[in-house]
Enzyme design. Structure first.
Site, PDB file in Angstrom:
ATOM      1  N   HIS A   1      33.003  99.846  -1.565  1.00  0.00           N
ATOM      2  CA  HIS A   1      34.166  99.773  -2.351  1.00  0.00           C
ATOM      3  C   HIS A   1      33.989  99.119  -3.583  1.00  0.00           C
ATOM      4  CE1 HIS A   1      38.080  98.011  -2.655  1.00  0.00           C
ATOM      5  NE2 HIS A   1      38.718  98.816  -1.562  1.00  0.00           N
TER       6      HIS A   1
ATOM      7  N   CYS B   1      39.405 103.495  -3.187  1.00  0.00           N
ATOM      8  CA  CYS B   1      38.594 102.672  -4.090  1.00  0.00           C
ATOM      9  C   CYS B   1      36.980 103.124  -3.708  1.00  0.00           C
ATOM     10  CB  CYS B   1      38.757 101.430  -3.732  1.00  0.00           C
ATOM     11  SG  CYS B   1      40.520 100.877  -4.303  1.00  0.00           S
TER      12      CYS B   1
HETATM   13  N1  PMP Z   1      35.551  96.087   0.765  1.00  0.00           N
HETATM   14  C1  PMP Z   1      35.913  96.968   1.574  1.00  0.00           C
HETATM   15  C2  PMP Z   1      35.010  97.841   2.492  1.00  0.00           C
HETATM   16  C3  PMP Z   1      37.389  97.489   1.621  1.00  0.00           C
HETATM   17  O1  PMP Z   1      37.839  98.341   2.761  1.00  0.00           O
HETATM   18  C4  PMP Z   1      38.204  96.662   1.170  1.00  0.00           C
HETATM   19  C5  PMP Z   1      39.973  96.778   1.093  1.00  0.00           C
HETATM   20  N2  PMP Z   1      40.186  98.478   1.053  1.00  0.00           N
HETATM   21  C6  PMP Z   1      37.728  95.594   0.346  1.00  0.00           C
HETATM   22  C7  PMP Z   1      36.532  95.353   0.198  1.00  0.00           C
HETATM   23  C8  PMP Z   1      38.801  94.715  -0.711  1.00  0.00           C
HETATM   24  O2  PMP Z   1      39.546  93.870   0.037  1.00  0.00           O
HETATM   25  P1  PMP Z   1      40.879  93.162  -0.546  1.00  0.00           P
HETATM   26  O3  PMP Z   1      41.659  94.002  -1.115  1.00  0.00           O
HETATM   27  O4  PMP Z   1      41.453  92.662   0.573  1.00  0.00           O
HETATM   28  O5  PMP Z   1      40.247  92.100  -1.304  1.00  0.00           O
END
Ligand code: PMP
Length: 432
Positions: free
Chosen positions: A135, A377
């Site tokens: 991500h 993302c």
């Molecule tokens: N890592 C992964 C694998 C995710 O799926 C996400 C959220 N889509 C995040 C990090 C980021 O999480 P947050 O937006 O809650 O900080």
């Protein structure tokens, strides 16, 4: 007519049917009385009444700022906040409760490590080992660290079916590798990565390991000591908890040696006119008023998930994914991204020859089905796969086989509508 695989039989629900009644938001209909089918939990899950009620109770009975006031409400609030920390400690199998730091979420936790541990430990020529399925939250903070220090970014290659190619780990893991930052479950491919093996091999090479558990903590039992990880990050809102709270787990020795990543109230031992000395763990990393009610809500979410059992939740989702995989594969023109069901968790991303991912999501929404469309993302991963976007259905404990049927039916109709014969029909309908 949609081409569906009619041989796929719905799995027996492993979780109680009444469990869904715990989630008030799922009890609604949308778009002319269509029952809401919520398949977007990988973006953010829904919360059960028990969590909502706990947060409300705190605000109605016990709320005050923590660690400061010498009065009843502050003591109650502090106790509730620290109890939530202990719940996270047990949930993750951490040795000490002060190895649990409350943050704003996974993104904040990873940024904290990159800033604090990264700036103190990396220099020009050192290497940061990532994977192409990360991500953006587990990419950009490391790119920024590389920019600040002159460190270099490396990636563990992927296999053709979207798993980490650990046979080629030695090509990228070396004595200059200082940290391996890897997701436990890919939010796009659904791949479950073998963290224990990665950790053992990274440690043998002298590197520390950070695990992005945003997608795994909600769905499978985690034991940080068994996995051997050094840092782990998660978000409350993906695991039935409130938004605005997350966790950074760090091994005591590492956290102890790290400088605070933010300055302000609560993180100090003493402040003078010309400087300060920080306090100990975990307050050293919790500057300012923390997310008190959110952390207490996260504690309630952990109670809720553990009462059901993480193993049961994982098996339930695996059955749903297996079923979805079989049903969706029967749709002409549909390609599922990532590995076969035995290597994946409750995420199924796919592309159709036509239409575009956003149009698919919009058409599904008209049938009451909520999914995600875009690059989720994970833009570098999509680029690697040669696609700009995909549509993602993600499952959680409250989903049912009938919702997989609804997804497959609706998708089958979307696919049929955009096949050449369907297009002719649409043109005719538009003319008449
Ligand atoms: N890592 C992964 C694998 C995710 O799926 C996400 C959220 N889509 C995040 C990090 C980021 O999480 P947050 O937006 O809650 O900080």
């Amino acid at each position: 007519m949609p081409t569906l695989d009619t041989t796929a039989l719905p799995p027996e629900s492993l979780l109680s049917e009444t469990l869904r009644d715990d989630f008030p938001i799922l009890q609604q209909t949308i778009h002319d009385n269509k029952r809401l089918v919520f398949l977007d939990s990988a973006a953010s899950s829904q919360r059960p009444r028990q969590v909502i009620q706990r947060v409300q109770d705190l605000y109605e009975r016990d709320y005050a700022n923590v660690h400061r006031g010498i009065h009843v409400l502050s003591e109650r609030s502090t106790d509730a906040y620290e109890l939530a920390r202990q719940k996270v400690q047990h949930f993750l199998g951490a040795k000490q409760d002060h190895e649990i730091v409350f943050t704003a979420g996974t993104t904040a936790s990873i940024n904290a490590v990159a800033r604090s541990w990264g700036d103190a430990n990396l220099s020009a020529g050192d290497q940061i080992l990532l994977t192409p399925m990360e991500h953006h939250s587990n990419l950009v903070p490391w790119f920024q660290l590389a920019d600040r220090t002159g460190a270099l970014i490396r990636h563990i290659p992927l296999t053709d079916d979207g798993r980490l190619d650990l046979d080629r780990l030695e090509e990228v893991l070396g004595e200059r590798t200082k940290i391996v930052a890897v997701t436990q479950i890919s939010n796009t491919l659904g791949t479950i990565n073998p963290i224990e093996e990665i950790t053992q091999r990274a440690h043998a090479a002298g590197a520390v390991v950070l695990v992005d558990a945003a997608q795994s903590a909600p769905h499978l039992a985690i034991d940080v000591q068994k996995l051997g990880v050094d840092f782990l990050a998660l978000s409350g809102h993906k695991m039935c908890g409130p938004t605005g709270v997350g966790v950074l787990y760090g091994r005591e020795e590492l956290l102890d040696a790290m400088p605070p990543f933010q300055g302000g109230g609560s993180m100090i031992n003493q402040v003078r006119l010309d400087g300060f000395t920080p306090t100990g763990l975990p307050a050293k990393f919790e500057a300012g008023t923390p997310p008190i009610a959110q952390a207490v809500g996260l504690g309630a979410a952990i109670d809720y998930l553990t009462a059901i059992g993480l193993d049961k939740i994982a098996r339930h989702e695996h059955a749903l994914v297996q079923y979805a995989y079989e049903k969706l594969q029967g749709i002409e023109g549909l390609t599922i991204l990532g590995p076969s069901p035995e290597h994946r968790a409750g995420v199924v991303s796919f592309v159709l020859t036509e239409p575009h991912a956003h149009d698919i999501a919009q058409l599904l929404d008209l049938d009451g089905i909520a999914v995600r469309a875009g690059h989720h993302c994970t833009q570098p991963l999509h680029t690697l796969l040669g696609i700009a976007a995909s549509t993602r259905a993600s499952f959680y404990l409250y989903n049912r086989p009938a919702e997989v049927d609804a997804l497959a039916d609706s998708l089958g109709q979307v696919a049929a509508l955009f096949r050449p014969s369907g297009r002719k029909r649409r043109r005719k309908e538009a003319k008449s």
